[in-house]
Every structure is written in structure tokens, then in C-alpha cells.
Write a protein that holds these residues in place. Structure first.
Motif, PDB file in Angstrom:
ATOM      1  N   SER A  79       0.823  -1.209   0.000  1.00 36.90           N
ATOM      2  CA  SER A  79       0.000   0.000   0.000  1.00 36.90           C
ATOM      3  C   SER A  79       0.860   1.263   0.000  1.00 36.90           C
ATOM      4  CB  SER A  79      -0.921  -0.005   1.221  1.00 36.90           C
ATOM      5  OG  SER A  79      -0.173  -0.207   2.405  1.00 36.90           O
ATOM      6  N   VAL A  80       2.123   1.152   0.436  1.00 35.16           N
ATOM      7  CA  VAL A  80       3.016   2.307   0.397  1.00 35.16           C
ATOM      8  C   VAL A  80       3.209   2.773  -1.040  1.00 35.16           C
ATOM      9  CG1 VAL A  80       5.386   3.084   0.820  1.00 35.16           C
ATOM     10  CG2 VAL A  80       4.200   1.707   2.533  1.00 35.16           C
ATOM     11  N   GLU A  84       0.308   5.250   0.640  1.00 37.30           N
ATOM     12  CA  GLU A  84       0.117   5.231   2.079  1.00 37.30           C
ATOM     13  C   GLU A  84       1.309   5.870   2.777  1.00 37.30           C
ATOM     14  OE1 GLU A  84      -1.826   1.975   4.704  1.00 37.30           O
ATOM     15  OE2 GLU A  84       0.311   1.495   4.659  1.00 37.30           O
ATOM     16  N   SER A  85       1.047   6.654   3.825  1.00 35.92           N
ATOM     17  CA  SER A  85       2.105   7.382   4.526  1.00 35.92           C
ATOM     18  C   SER A  85       2.809   6.487   5.532  1.00 35.92           C
ATOM     19  CB  SER A  85       1.507   8.584   5.263  1.00 35.92           C
ATOM     20  OG  SER A  85       0.674   8.136   6.330  1.00 35.92           O
ATOM     21  N   LYS A  87       3.090   7.195   8.619  1.00 35.24           N
ATOM     22  CA  LYS A  87       2.221   7.179   9.792  1.00 35.24           C
ATOM     23  C   LYS A  87       1.164   6.086   9.674  1.00 35.24           C
ATOM     24  CE  LYS A  87      -1.081  10.021  12.389  1.00 35.24           C
ATOM     25  NZ  LYS A  87      -1.711  11.375  12.500  1.00 35.24           N
ATOM     26  N   ASP A  88       0.503   5.998   8.517  1.00 37.54           N
ATOM     27  CA  ASP A  88      -0.530   4.975   8.333  1.00 37.54           C
ATOM     28  C   ASP A  88       0.058   3.578   8.427  1.00 37.54           C
ATOM     29  OD1 ASP A  88      -2.498   6.894   7.955  1.00 37.54           O
ATOM     30  OD2 ASP A  88      -2.200   6.967   5.786  1.00 37.54           O
ATOM     31  N   THR A  89       1.233   3.400   7.839  1.00 36.72           N
ATOM     32  CA  THR A  89       1.885   2.091   7.896  1.00 36.72           C
ATOM     33  C   THR A  89       2.236   1.730   9.338  1.00 36.72           C
ATOM     34  OG1 THR A  89       2.824   2.427   5.687  1.00 36.72           O
ATOM     35  CG2 THR A  89       3.841   0.743   7.065  1.00 36.72           C
ATOM     36  N   GLN A  91       0.818   2.767  12.095  1.00 36.56           N
ATOM     37  CA  GLN A  91      -0.377   2.468  12.884  1.00 36.56           C
ATOM     38  C   GLN A  91      -0.967   1.109  12.514  1.00 36.56           C
ATOM     39  OE1 GLN A  91      -2.610   6.108  12.147  1.00 36.56           O
ATOM     40  NE2 GLN A  91      -1.901   6.990  14.086  1.00 36.56           N
ATOM     41  N   THR A  92      -0.814   0.710  11.260  1.00 38.60           N
ATOM     42  CA  THR A  92      -1.236  -0.639  10.864  1.00 38.60           C
ATOM     43  C   THR A  92      -0.402  -1.686  11.584  1.00 38.60           C
ATOM     44  OG1 THR A  92      -1.926   0.121   8.670  1.00 38.60           O
ATOM     45  CG2 THR A  92      -1.459  -2.226   8.911  1.00 38.60           C
ATOM     46  N   TRP A 119       3.213   7.689  17.093  1.00 40.09           N
ATOM     47  CA  TRP A 119       2.307   6.872  16.287  1.00 40.09           C
ATOM     48  C   TRP A 119       2.220   5.438  16.791  1.00 40.09           C
ATOM     49  CZ3 TRP A 119       5.390   8.517  11.359  1.00 40.09           C
ATOM     50  CH2 TRP A 119       5.092   9.857  11.045  1.00 40.09           C
TER      51      TRP A 119
END
Length: 323
Positions: A79-80, A84-85, A87-89, A91-92, A119
Motif C-alpha cells: 500500500s506504500v 500510504e504514509s 504514519k498509516d503504515t 499504525q497498521t 504513532w
């Protein structure tokens, strides 16, 4: 230790502690079953935004030998790559229960951001960020020098009185930066060798001696000569006249290798460009530590994961072993 982001953050006592724990970890290689149990039930994530088979496999091996569950995340095809940022990675990964994240990123400072942005509550280990640092590489290099020089008497020692020459692309090298800070913390005398175009701005303020020609540095009788890989884009960007000229002036040729002291170690973080920064005569000699560095990398990364994730202040031997 909460994170390992920079070799500059390590004081002498902490660095020696890591090297000594790695000595304990190295002994597991001689066992019939090589696993230790201290990270059983813990999850270690390898988060790699850059390709690096050698470092990734080393961390995977280290985590598995400590009985951790390992998740390897590659940015390619993920997804990167779809936007995807970081931060999102992060938090996943937090939602997956990551206890430690080994991060390699093309941007300098990415590991620091991941550690301090709030995060994720996990130990962060910098496996190389941009042109900034690669602290576990410096630790395995120091471990290799110490083991080769002091053998069974290495435990508890620093590197005071030893001379190390680091040769090549200092400007873009996170390996060189981490080694400068760690080796000088451990008392070594560090010499940097590079064309003027491949020396960083402000290097005059570093705790090193700078040479523009390799022969001058070799005259100081170094205990170790560490050759850095020259990347092909440096040749395209004209940081030096040609590959042939680089090899002639800054390469560890067979002729230069032949005049080194009999106890001088030849080091390289890999992968090597034979015939450019290093000759096969040097790379394949019994003074070469290239393969030992790979082996020692697993022990160092086991020690770092153990100290960060298990949070133990005792000897890893106290945790017992399997088999």
C-alpha cells in the motif's frame, strides 16, 4: 535503551554492553539447536522501504533465533507504493501488535520520526536511513575488529589505541558516519580517505584525520582498512574522473594489499565491487573479515533485539536455551 537510532547516541558503557551480549549470542551458533527463548510471544517487524537483502535476512535470522514472530514488510507492491504514509503504515503495524520495528528508509530521519512521533509504542531500530546512519552495521564492524584483535580476551574491552581507515564515498555513506561516531566513542583513531568531492561538508569538525589519497592513510599502519562500496550513480554524477582512476588512486589494489601490515584487517560492508574499490587479492585473503562481518551481524542484531525488546539487564545465558 528504548530505541537504537544512531551510533552517536551510544556511550562507551552501552556500546561495550551490546558487544558483550553479542559475544553470548555468538555462542549459540555452536549449539545443535540455535534458538533462545527470550522473545517468545513477541513480534518483530522488518519494515523495509529500500532493498537490502543482506541486512533484512540478518535481522530476520536474529529475531527467529530469539524465538520472536517475524513479519517482513516490503514497500514494493504494498500500500506504500499506492501512496500510504509512514504514519498509516506504522499504525497498521501497531494494530498487529508489533513489539519492535526494524526500519530501513530512503529518507534521513525516518527512523527518528517513527520513534518519536507518538504513532506507535514499539522499539525502533534504525537499519539505515538515507545518508544518515546505520548503527547496527557500525556495531558489527566494531565487534569484528574487537574479536579479531583480542580473541578470547575481547569481553569488556574497547578499541583504544587501534587505527581504522575508512575509504570511499564518505559523503553518501551512512555506514561511514555510524562507524566514525562508534569507533571514536570506543577509543579508536579513525582516518577517512576519499576524493575531495566525496567528503561531507563540515568533516573538518569530525573527530577524524582526513586524507585525499589512500597511500597517505596506509602509511599510518592502520589495524583495519574498511573499504566502502562505490555506487554506479556516483560514476554517472562525475564525483571522480573514471572508474579506472578511482581504482588507481583510492582502490585497495593487489599492490597496496601486498604492502599492508601482516595483521591489518580488510573490511567491507558489502556488496563489493571487485576491481573498483577492492581487489580480489584483498577480498579473498585470510585477512579479509567480509564473511565474518556477515556472521557477526546476526549476533549483534540478536543482542540489540534482546536488550530492546526483552528489556533484560542480565546475561542472555540466564534465559536458558532450547535443546
Amino acid at each position: 535503551m528504548r530505541h537504537l537510532l544512531s551510533a552517536r547516541d551510544l556511550d562507551r558503557e552501552t556500546a561495550i554492553r551490546i558487544l558483550d551480549v553479542a559475544e553470548d549470542m555468538a555462542q549459540t551458533a555452536d549449539r545443535e539447536v540455535r534458538k533462545l527463548p527470550p522473545l517468545r510471544g513477541k513480534t518483530v517487524v522488518n519494515l523495509f522501504f529500500e532493498d537490502s537483502t543482506r541486512t533484512r535476512l540478518s535481522f530476520e535470522s536474529a529475531a527467529k533465533r530469539l524465538s520472536a514472530d517475524v513479519i517482513t514488510f516490503s514497500a514494493k507492491g504494498s500500500s506504500v507504493s499506492k501512496g500510504e504514509s509512514l504514519k498509516d503504515t506504522a499504525q497498521t503495524l501497531a494494530a498487529m501488535g508489533a513489539d519492535a520495528i526494524v526500519v530501513r528508509h530512503h529518507d534521513s530521519g525516518a527512523a527518528h520520526q517513527l520513534a518519536h512521533a507518538g504513532w506507535i509504542d514499539a522499539a525502533i531500530i534504525n537499519a539505515g536511513d538515507g545518508t544518515h546512519e546505520h548503527p547496527t552495521q557500525a556495531l558489527l564492524d566494531a565487534f569484528t575488529i574487537r574479536a579479531r584483535r583480542f580473541g578470547d580476551d575481547a569481553r569488556g574491552r574497547d578499541l583504544a589505541g587501534l587505527r581504522v581507515a575508512i575509504v570511499g564515498d564518505i559523503l553518501h555513506s551512512r555506514v561511514a558516519r555510524s562507524n566514525v561516531w562508534l569507533l571514536t566513542t570506543l577509543g579508536a583513531e579513525v582516518h577517512l580517505v576519499a576524493p575531495r568531492t566525496l567528503l561531507p561538508h563540515g568533516v573538518a569538525q569530525w573527530p577524524v584525520t582526513v586524507h585525499e589519497h589512500l597511500d597517505n592513510a596506509l602509511a599510518s599502519a592502520p589495524d583495519a582498512v574498511m573499504m566502502l562500496r562505490i555506487q554506479s550513480e556516483r560514476m554517472r554524477d562525475a564525483f571522480f574522473p573514471s572508474a579506472r582512476e578511482y581504482a588507481r588512486v583510492w582502490g585497495l589494489t593487489a599492490e597496496r594489499f601486498a604492502v599492508l601490515g601482516p595483521d591489518t584487517m580488510v573490511m567491507h560492508p558489502g556488496p563489493m565491487n571487485r576491481g573498483l574499490e577492492i581487489s580480489s587479492a584483498a577480498a579473498d585473503s585470510d585477512r579479509s573479515t567480509v564473511l565474518a562481518q556477515v556472521t557477526n551481524g546476526v549476533s549483534i542484531r540478536m543482542a540489540v533485539l534482546y536488550l530492546l525488546v526483552a528489556g533484560s539487564t542480565g546475561s542472555p545465558e540466564a534465559t536458558g536455551g532450547e535443546g
